[in-house]
Write a protein that holds these residues in place. Structure first.
Motif, PDB file in Angstrom:
ATOM      1  N   ARG A 229      28.902  52.308 106.634  1.00 33.58           N
ATOM      2  CA  ARG A 229      28.195  51.308 105.844  1.00 33.58           C
ATOM      3  C   ARG A 229      29.147  50.174 105.472  1.00 33.58           C
ATOM      4  N   LEU A 230      28.679  48.933 105.611  1.00 35.34           N
ATOM      5  CA  LEU A 230      29.502  47.767 105.293  1.00 35.34           C
ATOM      6  C   LEU A 230      28.858  46.936 104.185  1.00 35.34           C
ATOM      7  N   SER A 231      29.684  46.232 103.443  1.00 37.61           N
ATOM      8  CA  SER A 231      29.171  45.306 102.422  1.00 37.61           C
ATOM      9  C   SER A 231      28.694  44.033 103.112  1.00 37.61           C
ATOM     10  N   LEU A 232      27.945  43.219 102.388  1.00 40.35           N
ATOM     11  CA  LEU A 232      27.491  41.949 102.945  1.00 40.35           C
ATOM     12  C   LEU A 232      28.682  41.065 103.323  1.00 40.35           C
ATOM     13  N   ALA A 233      29.731  41.088 102.508  1.00 43.98           N
ATOM     14  CA  ALA A 233      30.927  40.297 102.812  1.00 43.98           C
ATOM     15  C   ALA A 233      31.574  40.768 104.114  1.00 43.98           C
ATOM     16  N   GLU A 234      31.635  42.075 104.332  1.00 42.18           N
ATOM     17  CA  GLU A 234      32.219  42.611 105.564  1.00 42.18           C
ATOM     18  C   GLU A 234      31.352  42.270 106.779  1.00 42.18           C
ATOM     19  N   ILE A 235      30.044  42.367 106.600  1.00 39.92           N
ATOM     20  CA  ILE A 235      29.115  42.012 107.685  1.00 39.92           C
ATOM     21  C   ILE A 235      29.272  40.538 108.035  1.00 39.92           C
ATOM     22  N   ALA A 236      29.340  39.698 107.003  1.00 42.68           N
ATOM     23  CA  ALA A 236      29.481  38.257 107.211  1.00 42.68           C
ATOM     24  C   ALA A 236      30.761  37.947 107.980  1.00 42.68           C
TER      25      ALA A 236
END
Length: 75
Positions: A40-47
């Motif tokens: 699972r990734l955070s939105l910041a990591e996905i971005a």
């Protein structure tokens, strides 16, 4: 033991069917954010991974979530 396997495979089929409703970017954000078949990734990591801003990743996630909810209501 068989029931657990049957249930998990039916859940997996449902998840795959739902993901098929989404375009490539939406599918990428949803699978990363919810940790489907990956960490699972955070939105910041996905971005960062997709070379977009965090806010854009949030918008894509929200749009995909609306698509999924709409499809579920129809069925």
């Amino acid at each position: 033991d068989f029931d657990i396997d049957a249930t998990s495979s039916s859940y997996m089929k449902l998840i795959i069917d739902v993901l098929d409703l989404l375009n490539k970017r939406e599918r990428e954000v949803i699978t990363c954010f919810y940790g489907i078949r990956r960490d699972r990734l955070s939105l910041a990591e996905i971005a960062a991974q997709m070379c977009i801003k965090r806010e854009r990743a949030r918008q894509i996630r929200d749009k995909a979530t609306r698509k999924i909810r709409k499809a579920i209501r129809k069925s």
